[in-house]
Design a protein around this motif. Structure first.
Motif, PDB file in Angstrom:
ATOM      1  N   THR A   2     -29.880 -26.127 -20.513  1.00 51.95           N
ATOM      2  CA  THR A   2     -30.321 -27.475 -20.133  1.00 51.95           C
ATOM      3  C   THR A   2     -30.906 -27.433 -18.720  1.00 51.95           C
ATOM      4  O   THR A   2     -30.674 -26.470 -17.980  1.00 51.95           O
ATOM      5  N   LYS A   3     -31.602 -28.483 -18.335  1.00 49.45           N
ATOM      6  CA  LYS A   3     -32.158 -28.536 -16.973  1.00 49.45           C
ATOM      7  C   LYS A   3     -31.057 -28.436 -15.912  1.00 49.45           C
ATOM      8  O   LYS A   3     -31.203 -27.656 -14.964  1.00 49.45           O
ATOM      9  N   PRO A   4     -29.935 -29.161 -16.055  1.00 45.19           N
ATOM     10  CA  PRO A   4     -28.870 -28.983 -15.048  1.00 45.19           C
ATOM     11  C   PRO A   4     -28.307 -27.565 -15.021  1.00 45.19           C
ATOM     12  O   PRO A   4     -27.980 -27.055 -13.947  1.00 45.19           O
ATOM     13  N   SER A  67     -28.554 -35.524 -12.478  1.00 44.09           N
ATOM     14  CA  SER A  67     -29.718 -35.279 -13.331  1.00 44.09           C
ATOM     15  C   SER A  67     -30.227 -36.588 -13.902  1.00 44.09           C
ATOM     16  O   SER A  67     -29.446 -37.403 -14.399  1.00 44.09           O
ATOM     17  N   GLU A  68     -31.549 -36.755 -13.814  1.00 41.36           N
ATOM     18  CA  GLU A  68     -32.191 -37.921 -14.413  1.00 41.36           C
ATOM     19  C   GLU A  68     -33.603 -37.533 -14.832  1.00 41.36           C
ATOM     20  O   GLU A  68     -34.389 -37.073 -14.002  1.00 41.36           O
ATOM     21  N   TYR A  96     -34.811 -30.304  -7.776  1.00 47.11           N
ATOM     22  CA  TYR A  96     -35.631 -29.644  -8.792  1.00 47.11           C
ATOM     23  C   TYR A  96     -36.454 -30.678  -9.541  1.00 47.11           C
ATOM     24  O   TYR A  96     -35.940 -31.726  -9.923  1.00 47.11           O
ATOM     25  N   GLU A  97     -37.724 -30.349  -9.745  1.00 42.82           N
ATOM     26  CA  GLU A  97     -38.591 -31.159 -10.600  1.00 42.82           C
ATOM     27  C   GLU A  97     -39.065 -30.260 -11.731  1.00 42.82           C
ATOM     28  O   GLU A  97     -39.578 -29.168 -11.500  1.00 42.82           O
ATOM     29  N   PHE A  98     -38.874 -30.722 -12.969  1.00 43.25           N
ATOM     30  CA  PHE A  98     -39.250 -29.966 -14.158  1.00 43.25           C
ATOM     31  C   PHE A  98     -40.520 -30.554 -14.762  1.00 43.25           C
ATOM     32  O   PHE A  98     -40.756 -31.767 -14.694  1.00 43.25           O
ATOM     33  N   ILE A 104     -39.122 -25.281 -14.331  1.00 42.65           N
ATOM     34  CA  ILE A 104     -39.089 -25.724 -12.937  1.00 42.65           C
ATOM     35  C   ILE A 104     -40.521 -25.750 -12.403  1.00 42.65           C
ATOM     36  O   ILE A 104     -41.223 -24.743 -12.425  1.00 42.65           O
ATOM     37  N   GLN A 105     -40.940 -26.906 -11.910  1.00 41.62           N
ATOM     38  CA  GLN A 105     -42.270 -27.071 -11.339  1.00 41.62           C
ATOM     39  C   GLN A 105     -42.213 -27.037  -9.813  1.00 41.62           C
ATOM     40  O   GLN A 105     -43.105 -26.535  -9.150  1.00 41.62           O
TER      41      GLN A 105
END
Length: 115
Positions: A2-4, A67-68, A96-98, A104-105
């Protein structure tokens, strides 16, 4: 992952787990210290940092993971010990910006070393 989980792995120096989730055109800015542009530059820096981590005992503490949508914020501490003595202690926050592909961007890191 997951992103987190990706963000937590990166923040805790587990770069091998996270590097496949970095966009080719990603940017990592360590505020007031450095900026790495592109996945290759980020991975190269991770490799150097990873070598340092192998030379010390590291104690990472994750305090919060928020996370949001496509953003994750993590704050925590890192203690670095060599020969039983503290070499460094850092309080940090990583933002972090995805992108839409869950890569990860952008990473913005704020690191404060204790004196």
């Amino acid at each position: 992952m997951t992103k987190p989980e990706i963000a937590t792995a990166f923040s805790n120096g587990e770069f091998d787990k996270a590097k496949n989730f970095i966009a080719d055109d990603a940017i990592w800015e360590v505020v007031e210290e450095d900026k790495f542009i592109g996945k290759n530059a980020i991975v190269e820096n991770c490799n150097q940092v990873g070598q340092y981590f192998k030379s010390v005992t590291t104690k990472f503490k994750t305090l919060n993971v928020i996370s949001e949508a496509n953003k994750v914020a993590i704050n925590g501490t890192a203690e670095f010990i060599r020969d039983g003595k503290r070499v460094s202690f850092v309080s940090a926050c990583d933002l972090y910006e995805f992108n839409d592909s869950d890569q990860i961007q952008k990473i913005t890191s704020y690191c404060i070393q204790s004196k």
